[in-house]
Scaffold this active site. Structure first.
Site, mmCIF file in Angstrom:
data_model
loop_
_atom_site.group_PDB
_atom_site.id
_atom_site.type_symbol
_atom_site.label_atom_id
_atom_site.label_comp_id
_atom_site.label_asym_id
_atom_site.label_seq_id
_atom_site.Cartn_x
_atom_site.Cartn_y
_atom_site.Cartn_z
ATOM 1 N N ASN A 32 0.826 -1.220 0.000
ATOM 2 C CA ASN A 32 0.000 0.000 0.000
ATOM 3 C C ASN A 32 0.858 1.266 0.000
ATOM 4 O OD1 ASN A 32 0.995 0.030 2.568
ATOM 5 N ND2 ASN A 32 -0.978 -0.098 3.606
ATOM 6 N N ALA A 74 4.201 -7.102 5.975
ATOM 7 C CA ALA A 74 3.610 -5.760 5.976
ATOM 8 C C ALA A 74 3.218 -5.271 7.372
ATOM 9 C CB ALA A 74 2.398 -5.740 5.050
ATOM 10 N N TYR A 141 4.155 -3.808 20.034
ATOM 11 C CA TYR A 141 4.701 -4.354 18.779
ATOM 12 C C TYR A 141 4.923 -5.866 18.908
ATOM 13 C CZ TYR A 141 8.158 -5.711 15.324
ATOM 14 O OH TYR A 141 8.832 -6.385 14.345
ATOM 15 N N GLN A 206 23.910 8.918 18.939
ATOM 16 C CA GLN A 206 23.753 8.780 20.393
ATOM 17 C C GLN A 206 23.845 7.302 20.728
ATOM 18 O OE1 GLN A 206 19.884 10.858 20.988
ATOM 19 N NE2 GLN A 206 21.116 11.946 22.515
ATOM 20 N N ILE A 207 24.741 6.961 21.606
ATOM 21 C CA ILE A 207 24.866 5.563 22.054
ATOM 22 C C ILE A 207 24.011 5.431 23.308
ATOM 23 C CG2 ILE A 207 26.453 3.790 22.911
ATOM 24 C CD1 ILE A 207 28.689 5.286 21.336
ATOM 25 N N GLY A 284 13.161 0.312 27.405
ATOM 26 C CA GLY A 284 12.768 -0.980 26.828
ATOM 27 C C GLY A 284 13.878 -1.742 26.137
HETATM 28 N N1 UFG Z 1 21.061 2.254 19.402
HETATM 29 C C1 UFG Z 1 21.838 3.308 19.804
HETATM 30 N N2 UFG Z 1 21.646 4.509 19.188
HETATM 31 C C2 UFG Z 1 20.732 4.694 18.193
HETATM 32 C C3 UFG Z 1 19.936 3.597 17.790
HETATM 33 C C4 UFG Z 1 20.132 2.375 18.421
HETATM 34 O O1 UFG Z 1 22.674 3.192 20.702
HETATM 35 O O2 UFG Z 1 20.591 5.825 17.696
HETATM 36 C C5 UFG Z 1 21.260 0.956 20.051
HETATM 37 C C6 UFG Z 1 20.000 0.440 20.729
HETATM 38 O O3 UFG Z 1 19.940 0.923 22.047
HETATM 39 C C7 UFG Z 1 20.205 -1.062 20.633
HETATM 40 C C8 UFG Z 1 21.006 -1.263 19.346
HETATM 41 O O4 UFG Z 1 21.568 0.008 19.051
HETATM 42 O O5 UFG Z 1 21.006 -1.475 21.694
HETATM 43 C C9 UFG Z 1 20.142 -1.701 18.189
HETATM 44 O O6 UFG Z 1 19.039 -0.798 18.089
HETATM 45 P P1 UFG Z 1 18.080 -0.790 16.827
HETATM 46 O O7 UFG Z 1 17.108 0.319 17.058
HETATM 47 O O8 UFG Z 1 18.869 -0.773 15.576
HETATM 48 O O9 UFG Z 1 17.368 -2.195 16.896
HETATM 49 P P2 UFG Z 1 16.535 -2.838 18.107
HETATM 50 O O10 UFG Z 1 17.408 -3.922 18.668
HETATM 51 O O11 UFG Z 1 16.016 -1.860 19.046
HETATM 52 O O12 UFG Z 1 15.281 -3.353 17.314
HETATM 53 C C10 UFG Z 1 15.243 -4.555 16.693
HETATM 54 C C11 UFG Z 1 14.242 -4.492 15.549
HETATM 55 C C12 UFG Z 1 12.840 -4.322 16.087
HETATM 56 C C13 UFG Z 1 12.568 -5.401 17.107
HETATM 57 C C14 UFG Z 1 13.617 -5.354 18.206
HETATM 58 C C15 UFG Z 1 13.407 -6.430 19.204
HETATM 59 O O13 UFG Z 1 14.537 -3.420 14.681
HETATM 60 O O14 UFG Z 1 11.924 -4.424 15.038
HETATM 61 O O15 UFG Z 1 14.904 -5.519 17.626
HETATM 62 O O16 UFG Z 1 14.039 -6.106 20.397
HETATM 63 F F1 UFG Z 1 11.383 -5.233 17.673
#
Ligand code: UFG
Length: 330
Positions: A32, A74, A141, A206-207, A284
């Site tokens: 979509n 999707a 989610y 940002q870490i 989270g």
């Molecule tokens: N992180 C940073 N800085 C940023 C973005 C991310 O330090 O700007 C860190 C996050 O804290 C995390 C790691 O990088 O420790 C990975 O983060 P992402 O946002 O890339 O991915 P996530 O692990 O949060 O998310 C992934 C999938 C989601 C899923 C999730 C499950 O993208 O769809 O894992 O925990 F839901």
């Protein structure tokens, strides 16, 4: 197989379309374009522009085509947004998926491949994570994905639906020919944001947190190449012939990689510095999430081609370098 790829213009769906073609299947895309990109489509692949929530449109499509399998990519996938806008997530990820499944059953299509997530497990009690861990999502989610998993079990039992559920860890990377890649809007994922920071097209990274109980204090994740994910999906087709088959696989490389290690890989591949600052933890974020994918390896003969973070980041780097504005005009 003739395969309906729902969300075929999205990040993982578009890579899967390419892998389906490479494996000799006939993909047809339904999208979509709320998040999908027209430029991610393969011109030779038939496209239906419609929502999977539109039962009348699905009826027309399933009447016109005889699909062997439906693959569903999707979903809305922003964890943070799912907390503030759960209605949107339940509407799309659960209610619209139900509409899609209803259309499939009505038209006698009984093979389904579903992209789920490690977020269905919540905060796992052990690492690495295999398929037997209890599932207790900590955000809407993850809950919407688990709700669909449960719907599928009931449908397999009652209607003979055969399905494979893949729970991804961190999908990453881009096609090796650099023509398609990761392009979210907004972008929240680590690898694109860190690469943009290195390229100077985004602010310093940002870490989020350096006080986690991990070797270097930053979060560990399991980054798995999007083409490897796609290949696992396709490898499951052969297993869906018996009505009522229920398959669940966790998909990752099994290697935990910290945020600092991702940054180091990007700096090595690009030869650039990733400007970065430590910031507070993001709500989270569990300290570590990585997969035990031995079931997929054993049952599907799946092994990731991209085994190292360097090899994954290299494809992402080439994609972002060649598409500094994603799919928008360069
Ligand atoms: N992180 C940073 N800085 C940023 C973005 C991310 O330090 O700007 C860190 C996050 O804290 C995390 C790691 O990088 O420790 C990975 O983060 P992402 O946002 O890339 O991915 P996530 O692990 O949060 O998310 C992934 C999938 C989601 C899923 C999730 C499950 O993208 O769809 O894992 O925990 F839901």
């Amino acid at each position: 197989m003739k395969v309906l790829v729902v969300g075929g213009a999205g990040y993982i769906g578009s890579h899967c379309v390419r892998q389906l073609l490479a494996a000799g299947h006939e993909p047809v895309v339904l999208d979509n374009f709320i998040y999908g990109h027209r430029a991610a489509l393969t011109p030779s692949v038939k496209l239906y522009e419609a929502s999977m929530a539109d039962a009348a449109a699905l009826d027309r499509i399933f009447t016109a085509e005889r699909f062997d399998v439906v693959m569903h990519f999707a979903a809305y996938c922003y964890v943070g947004e799912s907390v503030t806008a759960p209605l949107k997530y339940y509407q799309n990820n659960v209610a619209a998926t139900l509409t899609l499944l209803e259309a499939m059953l009505k038209h006698g299509v009984k093979k389904f491949v579903f992209s789920s997530t490690c977020a269905t497990f919540g905060i796992p009690e052990k690492m690495p994570m295999d398929e037997n861990l209890p599932q207790a999502p900590i955000n809407p989610y993850g809950q919407t994905k688990l709700d669909v998993e449960n719907m599928l079990k009931a449908f397999a039992h009652a209607y003979g639906l055969s399905f494979a559920v893949f729970r991804y860890f961190n999908a990453a990377g881009a096609s090796e020919d650099t023509t398609i890649g990761e392009a979210h809007d907004p972008e929240t994922h680590l690898i694109p944001l860190a690469i943009w920071a290195a390229m100077g097209t985004a602010k310093p990274l940002q870490i989020f947190g350096n006080d986690f109980p991990t070797p270097d204090g930053t979060c560990q994740r399991d980054y798995v190449h999007v083409d490897d994910l796609s290949r696992a999906h396709i490898a499951a087709f052969d297993k869906l012939s018996t009505p009522g088959t229920q398959l669940f696989y966790n998909l990752g490389t099994g290697s935990p990689t910290s945020v600092l290690e991702v940054i180091k890989a990007i700096e090595k591949i690009s030869g650039l510095k990733v400007p970065a600052n430590f910031a507070p933890r993001r709500a989270g974020d569990p300290p570590a999430l990585y997969a035990d994918s031995s079931k997929a390896q054993r049952e599907l003969g799946w092994t990731p081609k991209f085994k190292t973070i360097d090899s994954i980041v290299a494809t992402a780097w080439r994609w972002h370098q060649s598409h500094p504005k994603g799919y928008a005009a360069k």
